[in-house]
Scaffold this active site. Structure first.
Site, short mmCIF file in Angstrom:
data_model
loop_
_atom_site.label_atom_id
_atom_site.label_comp_id
_atom_site.label_asym_id
_atom_site.label_seq_id
_atom_site.Cartn_x
_atom_site.Cartn_y
_atom_site.Cartn_z
N HIS A 153 40.07 31.23 37.39
CA HIS A 153 38.85 30.74 36.76
C HIS A 153 37.89 31.87 36.35
O HIS A 153 37.18 31.75 35.36
CB HIS A 153 38.13 29.73 37.67
CG HIS A 153 37.61 30.29 38.95
ND1 HIS A 153 38.41 30.46 40.06
CD2 HIS A 153 36.36 30.70 39.32
CE1 HIS A 153 37.69 30.94 41.05
NE2 HIS A 153 36.45 31.10 40.63
N ASP A 154 37.87 32.96 37.09
CA ASP A 154 36.95 34.06 36.76
C ASP A 154 37.67 35.30 36.24
O ASP A 154 37.10 36.40 36.28
CB ASP A 154 36.14 34.45 38.00
CG ASP A 154 34.90 33.57 38.19
OD1 ASP A 154 34.46 32.95 37.20
OD2 ASP A 154 34.38 33.51 39.32
N LYS B 274 36.05 38.08 34.13
CA LYS B 274 35.10 39.06 34.68
C LYS B 274 35.66 40.48 34.67
O LYS B 274 34.90 41.44 34.87
CB LYS B 274 34.71 38.67 36.10
CG LYS B 274 33.76 37.49 36.17
CD LYS B 274 33.34 37.20 37.61
CE LYS B 274 32.34 36.06 37.68
NZ LYS B 274 31.95 35.76 39.08
N HIS C 266 32.28 35.83 30.26
CA HIS C 266 33.55 35.89 31.01
C HIS C 266 34.37 34.60 30.81
O HIS C 266 35.59 34.63 30.91
CB HIS C 266 33.31 36.16 32.51
CG HIS C 266 32.91 34.96 33.31
ND1 HIS C 266 31.59 34.56 33.42
CD2 HIS C 266 33.63 34.07 34.06
CE1 HIS C 266 31.53 33.48 34.20
NE2 HIS C 266 32.75 33.17 34.60
N HIS D 79 34.78 25.94 33.57
CA HIS D 79 34.29 25.74 34.94
C HIS D 79 32.79 25.95 35.10
O HIS D 79 32.24 25.67 36.16
CB HIS D 79 35.06 26.62 35.93
CG HIS D 79 34.77 28.09 35.83
ND1 HIS D 79 35.23 28.88 34.80
CD2 HIS D 79 34.06 28.92 36.64
CE1 HIS D 79 34.83 30.12 34.98
NE2 HIS D 79 34.12 30.18 36.09
N HIS D 80 32.10 26.41 34.04
CA HIS D 80 30.63 26.52 34.08
C HIS D 80 29.95 25.48 33.18
O HIS D 80 28.73 25.54 32.98
CB HIS D 80 30.18 27.93 33.68
CG HIS D 80 30.35 28.93 34.78
ND1 HIS D 80 29.64 28.87 35.96
CD2 HIS D 80 31.16 30.02 34.88
CE1 HIS D 80 29.99 29.88 36.74
NE2 HIS D 80 30.92 30.58 36.11
N ASP E 151 34.12 25.72 42.96
CA ASP E 151 33.61 27.09 42.83
C ASP E 151 32.18 27.18 43.38
O ASP E 151 31.85 28.11 44.12
CB ASP E 151 33.65 27.50 41.35
CG ASP E 151 33.26 28.96 41.13
OD1 ASP E 151 33.56 29.78 42.01
OD2 ASP E 151 32.66 29.26 40.09
#
Length: 383
Positions: A242-243, A246, A271, A297-298, A326
């Site tokens: 998911h990240d 970054k 990201h 996811h954000h 998360d």
């Protein structure tokens, strides 16, 4: 005696046998899960020769053991690769017939420490045995079929049974080789995805436990929400990514101890798009799932999230699930810019954000499954 056993007590005619072979061949060809392929193989062997039980033994070369990959009426067993009748069959590549395990003399020493000892433990009565090794496309022995107790009179296995089970073994060995190769590829994919997720977390001075916890939380929430097990498992495997975007965020922003400026936060938000672009080109379902998770996811239920400002069910369920998983883990973990929140404060926030940040139904699932989630948190503690 059930109807299946009644059918087994009749030696299948040629037409029935062919129908059975084609039926199981289709099942094996269409099955992706290795354990179910092995069970189909055991069922095929039992049905073809009218046995009470059939076990598929596989050779574990790394541990130099044979293990019951699929078996009727027996828990998983592991034995040394050269032990028992199955060890002998695998070592020699030759089939073995036993008409009566309790009176057989040539293999009596093997039976005493194998089938007869197991009978004492389980109360089962082994009589006839037929063991047939099978190999891969290169001729290497990779396992064997073990059929137990012929159900048709006179209760012993015949040369015709040997012919039938050899046919099943030949087909099964090659099918199993392909399935094991596919399984190995998929396991490698999972390891790569988890490793890439951990690398992303380590760059931001967070531990790989974060991605593991989010993966397990997502799996529990997906099942609680009602997603099919295969989709829940797909999400569990993909969510560590998911990240991943970054990796392209400058260290000065990624590891800044204080609050980000509006300009810095805008860079940090990228990201999600970076991760999506990294993953979206792959046609693999697993990578497509990872791309969705990285991208969404954000996003927030009320449309105030980023990068697209999606709202409600226009946010993919994978994104909605990963969002709550998360946030729950992030709030409960110490970061460079904050202390870990106590559990009651996290719960209060999730309730407040029900219908705002988070899918209301998922908040309800979260609260219902909280004991399981906390068990995961304890299992993957930072200590």
């Amino acid at each position: 005696m059930d109807s299946q056993q009644n059918r087994l007590m009749e030696q299948p005619d040629t037409e029935t046998l062919l129908r059975m072979i084609f039926q199981y061949a289709a099942r094996i060809a269409n099955e992706r899960h290795l354990d179910r392929i092995l069970m189909h193989m055991a069922d095929l062997g039992r049905g073809m020769i009218g046995a009470d039980r059939c076990t598929v033994w596989l050779l574990d070369r790394q541990r130099n053991e044979l293990w019951t990959a699929a078996a009727h009426g027996v828990r998983e067993l592991r034995i040394p690769a050269d032990a028992g009748l199955v060890g002998l069959a695998v070592a020699t590549g030759q089939p073995l017939f036993i008409d009566d395990a309790y009176t057989n003399e040539p293999y009596g020493h093997l039976l005493k420490h194998g089938a007869l000892r197991t009978d004492k433990e389980t109360g089962y009565r082994t009589k006839a045995l037929l063991v047939i090794p099978f190999g891969n496309s290169e001729g290497e022995i990779i396992g064997c079929f073990q059929a137990v107790n012929k159900l048709t009179p006179p209760g012993v296995f015949t040369e015709k049974d040997l012919e039938y089970l050899t046919l099943a073994a030949s087909y099964s060995g090659k099918s199993l080789e392909s399935a094991m190769l596919l399984n190995e590829i998929e396991e490698t994919q999972k390891e790569i995805i988890l490793s890439m997720g951990e690398i992303g977390e380590m760059r931001s001075r967070e531990t790989g436990h974060h991605v593991r916890r989010v993966a397990e939380y997502s799996h529990i929430l997906a099942l609680g929400y009602g997603l099919p097990p295969d989709q829940a498992e797909m999400l569990r495997i993909a969510s560590p990514m998911h990240d991943i975007g970054k990796v392209a965020i400058p260290d000065a922003i990624l590891n800044k101890p204080g609050k980000l400026t509006p300009e810095e936060f805008s860079v940090m938000q990228t990201h999600t798009e970076i991760g999506y672009r990294m993953l979206k080109k792959s046609p693999r379902p697993l990578m497509q799932t990872a791309a969705i998770v990285a991208h969404q996811h954000h996003e927030k239920w009320d449309g105030s999230g980023y990068p697209q400002g999606l709202s409600g069910e226009s946010i993919h369920i994978f994104g909605r699930i990963t969002a709550i998983a998360d946030v729950f883990d992030a709030l409960g973990s110490e970061r460079t810019y904050k202390k870990a929140w106590p559990l009651d404060k996290i719960i209060s926030l999730l309730r407040e954000e029900r219908g705002h940040h988070f899918d209301p139904a998922l908040v309800d699932v979260f609260l219902d499954r909280l004991p399981e989630l906390l068990e995961i948190r304890r299992a993957y503690t930072e200590d």
